[in-house]
Design an enzyme around this catalytic site. Structure first.
Site, PDB file in Angstrom:
ATOM      1  N   THR A  14       7.708  -3.517  -3.810  1.00 29.40           N
ATOM      2  CA  THR A  14       9.016  -3.007  -3.428  1.00 29.40           C
ATOM      3  C   THR A  14       9.199  -2.997  -1.919  1.00 29.40           C
ATOM      4  O   THR A  14      10.250  -3.395  -1.409  1.00 29.40           O
ATOM      5  CB  THR A  14       9.226  -1.578  -3.980  1.00 29.40           C
ATOM      6  OG1 THR A  14       9.107  -1.606  -5.400  1.00 29.40           O
ATOM      7  CG2 THR A  14      10.601  -1.044  -3.605  1.00 29.40           C
ATOM      8  N   GLN A  18      12.002  -4.904   0.235  1.00 32.05           N
ATOM      9  CA  GLN A  18      12.913  -4.129   1.085  1.00 32.05           C
ATOM     10  C   GLN A  18      12.877  -4.616   2.537  1.00 32.05           C
ATOM     11  O   GLN A  18      13.900  -4.694   3.213  1.00 32.05           O
ATOM     12  CB  GLN A  18      12.536  -2.644   1.031  1.00 32.05           C
ATOM     13  CG  GLN A  18      12.787  -1.970  -0.299  1.00 32.05           C
ATOM     14  CD  GLN A  18      14.212  -1.453  -0.424  1.00 32.05           C
ATOM     15  OE1 GLN A  18      15.045  -1.655   0.452  1.00 32.05           O
ATOM     16  NE2 GLN A  18      14.494  -0.798  -1.531  1.00 32.05           N
ATOM     17  N   CYS A  42       4.272   2.736 -15.947  1.00 31.30           N
ATOM     18  CA  CYS A  42       4.671   3.836 -16.831  1.00 31.30           C
ATOM     19  C   CYS A  42       4.937   3.360 -18.263  1.00 31.30           C
ATOM     20  O   CYS A  42       4.969   4.175 -19.191  1.00 31.30           O
ATOM     21  CB  CYS A  42       5.919   4.529 -16.285  1.00 31.30           C
ATOM     22  SG  CYS A  42       5.670   5.248 -14.647  1.00 31.30           S
ATOM     23  N   ASN A 270      -1.705   7.976  11.479  1.00 32.82           N
ATOM     24  CA  ASN A 270      -2.004   8.299  12.876  1.00 32.82           C
ATOM     25  C   ASN A 270      -2.090   7.049  13.744  1.00 32.82           C
ATOM     26  O   ASN A 270      -2.141   7.150  14.971  1.00 32.82           O
ATOM     27  CB  ASN A 270      -3.291   9.120  12.995  1.00 32.82           C
ATOM     28  CG  ASN A 270      -4.486   8.476  12.332  1.00 32.82           C
ATOM     29  OD1 ASN A 270      -4.528   8.356  11.112  1.00 32.82           O
ATOM     30  ND2 ASN A 270      -5.467   8.060  13.120  1.00 32.82           N
ATOM     31  N   PRO A 272       0.424   4.248  14.649  1.00 31.37           N
ATOM     32  CA  PRO A 272       1.861   4.009  14.456  1.00 31.37           C
ATOM     33  C   PRO A 272       2.208   2.632  13.906  1.00 31.37           C
ATOM     34  O   PRO A 272       3.328   2.430  13.423  1.00 31.37           O
ATOM     35  CB  PRO A 272       2.456   4.207  15.855  1.00 31.37           C
ATOM     36  CG  PRO A 272       1.314   4.018  16.799  1.00 31.37           C
ATOM     37  CD  PRO A 272       0.105   4.515  16.069  1.00 31.37           C
ATOM     38  N   TYR A 275       1.358   1.959   8.100  1.00 27.29           N
ATOM     39  CA  TYR A 275       2.078   2.875   7.215  1.00 27.29           C
ATOM     40  C   TYR A 275       1.293   3.009   5.906  1.00 27.29           C
ATOM     41  O   TYR A 275       0.502   2.136   5.561  1.00 27.29           O
ATOM     42  CB  TYR A 275       3.476   2.336   6.897  1.00 27.29           C
ATOM     43  CG  TYR A 275       4.392   2.173   8.081  1.00 27.29           C
ATOM     44  CD1 TYR A 275       5.460   3.043   8.289  1.00 27.29           C
ATOM     45  CD2 TYR A 275       4.218   1.127   8.992  1.00 27.29           C
ATOM     46  CE1 TYR A 275       6.322   2.883   9.371  1.00 27.29           C
ATOM     47  CE2 TYR A 275       5.061   0.958  10.071  1.00 27.29           C
ATOM     48  CZ  TYR A 275       6.118   1.839  10.258  1.00 27.29           C
ATOM     49  OH  TYR A 275       6.964   1.678  11.329  1.00 27.29           O
ATOM     50  N   GLY A 278       3.041   5.358  -1.649  1.00 34.77           N
ATOM     51  CA  GLY A 278       2.604   5.397  -3.036  1.00 34.77           C
ATOM     52  C   GLY A 278       1.517   6.422  -3.304  1.00 34.77           C
ATOM     53  O   GLY A 278       1.414   7.454  -2.620  1.00 34.77           O
TER      54      GLY A 278
END
Length: 441
Positions: A14, A18, A42, A270, A272, A275, A278
């Site tokens: 995703t 994006q 799921c 920490n 930058p 990232y 999830g």
């Protein structure tokens, strides 16, 4: 900008998509261990139970078509083995050929997910022990059931995945027992709600061993700590997920008290330029602001949007999470959002509870149902703190309304004034959510 995404299930696929939407010129690489990407985790229990007959329906998009359509370099059946923060490179291994190579990045996103916690059981021997976390796990279980034609099983753990497995194993005609170390099923929910779920499962042939565990295995016999021994053809473990933080730890990223990677309001670690999203990311609770790690698909998708927005220099802050969730169990649906009685007690928050038990829609309409609905609210401010429901229809609507009301900082009294849609097939002139507000007054 060069972007490398490690992990290609819900969050990873995703966020890559994006980022392509907001950064059309970015150079994006998506790395995934499995052949499948973006599959419907799921939905896996319902494939096992045959409710979803075609397993490819939850199999996610074709990696080739996904990458071609979005101009993303797809590295399925690959694993990131190390990261060099100084040179900003990722070492990658091809799991089929063992070839090792590197990719450089300007921004790196960790969506490494988690792995099923596996219990240590003495004498397990040849008795199969399965877990369900990935598409590969599901394929193994399907093949095992087809090949071995088991007649019975024991599930360790009575949480959301455990009860979903129990329902679907019963659909296959398996004699099914749940072994739970606590005194009830679905410990995350209030006792009144979990008691209803327990009865539904017993009525559908599920057996229970509460306050118990497996002492050891003798051949195919489970020797229980409380002395009630029985034989099974396999064991399924559903006792939680361990976040895959080994890569993060190896490069000095901060790990929080929930064992997830600590991130800020924009999902940055920490470092930058790195990232995390999830199952592996530690965010915060909506009400308390304390660390919280939510392992659900909605949250991973929202975090993906937050990352993409930040990279495109249109930053949006992540909200604290309520942890809204819902599940199907035989003829019932159960859902919750926000805090339970137990979590509020643990936090030392003074609260009151208001409940409604009744019809979901007009009683004279042929297809009416029943629902048990409750909300917890702050004793002083009367702000909503949590909601739970169980019933045979309409649970999703009511939990979603309550979640929306909580995010709008509404009080329990405000529920009475909500102008909710009414027609006999769907509700009553005073919806069950309205009734909570009236009763609280």
């Amino acid at each position: 900008m060069k972007v490398v995404v490690i992990g290609a299930v819900a969050g990873g696929s995703t966020v890559a998509s994006q980022i392509r939407r907001v950064l059309p010129n970015a150079e994006i690489t998506l790395i995934g261990r499995e052949k499948k990407i973006g599959y419907g985790t799921c939905g896996l229990p319902y494939v096992i139970g045959g409710l979803i007959e075609d397993e490819t329906k939850v199999g996610g998009p074709s990696p080739h078509k996904f990458g071609e359509k979005r101009d993303i370099s797809m590295l399925t059946r690959h694993e990131a083995t190390s990261i060099d923060r100084e040179s900003k490179t990722v070492e990658i291994q091809n799991l089929d050929t063992d070839e090792i190579f590197t990719r450089s990045y300007d921004k790196l996103i960790l969506s490494t997910g988690g792995k099923s916690r596996v219990p240590e059981i003495k004498g397990l021997g040849k008795l199969p022990l399965i877990t369900l976390k990935s598409y590969t796990d599901m394929e193994y279980i399907l093949k095992f059931i087809e090949r071995e034609k088991p007649k019975s099983c024991a599930i360790i753990g009575g949480g959301f995945i455990g009860i979903e497995l129990a329902e679907n194993f019963r659909r296959l005609g398996l004699k099914t027992a749940i072994i739970e170390r606590n005194d009830r099923v679905m410990k995350a929910m209030d006792k009144d709600i979990s008691d209803i779920l327990y009865k539904e499962m017993v009525d559908n042939g599920v057996e229970f061993y509460f306050n118990d565990g497996i002492e050891r295995v003798e051949d195919t016999k489970l020797i229980m700590k409380n002395g009630m021994n029985f034989e099974v053809d396999f064991i399924a473990a559903s006792i939680g997920i361990i976040p895959n933080t080994s890569l993060a730890e190896s490069i000095g990223l901060t790990i929080g008290e929930t064992k997830g990677i600590v991130v800020n309001d924009y999902m940055q670690t920490n470092d930058p330029d790195i990232y995390a999203i999830g199952d592996v990311a530690e965010t915060s609770d909506w009400h308390t602001g304390k660390p919280k790690r939510v392992q659900l698909a909605w949250h991973a998708h929202r975090q993906a949007y937050i990352v993409a927005s930040h990279l495109s220099e249109n930053p949006v802050k992540i909200n604290g999470f309520l942890g809204s969730t819902i599940t199907k169990l035989f003829s019932l649906t159960a859902g919750m959002t926000g805090h339970s009685e137990q979590s509020l007690t643990d936090e030392g928050i003074e609260f009151e509870t208001v409940t409604y038990q009744g019809r979901t829609n007009a009683g004279y309409y042929p297809d009416h149902g029943t629902i048990d609905l409750r909300v917890h609210y702050d004793r002083n401010s009367r702000l909503l703190l949590g909601g739970q429901a169980v019933g045979d229809k309409g649970v999703d609507k009511r939990i979603d309304v309550i979640a929306t009301a909580m995010m709008g900082n509404m009080t329990v009294d405000d529920l009475a004034a909500l102008e909710l849609s009414y027609s006999p097939p769907y509700s009553s002139p005073k919806d069950p959510v309205n009734m909570l507000g009236y009763k609280a007054k």
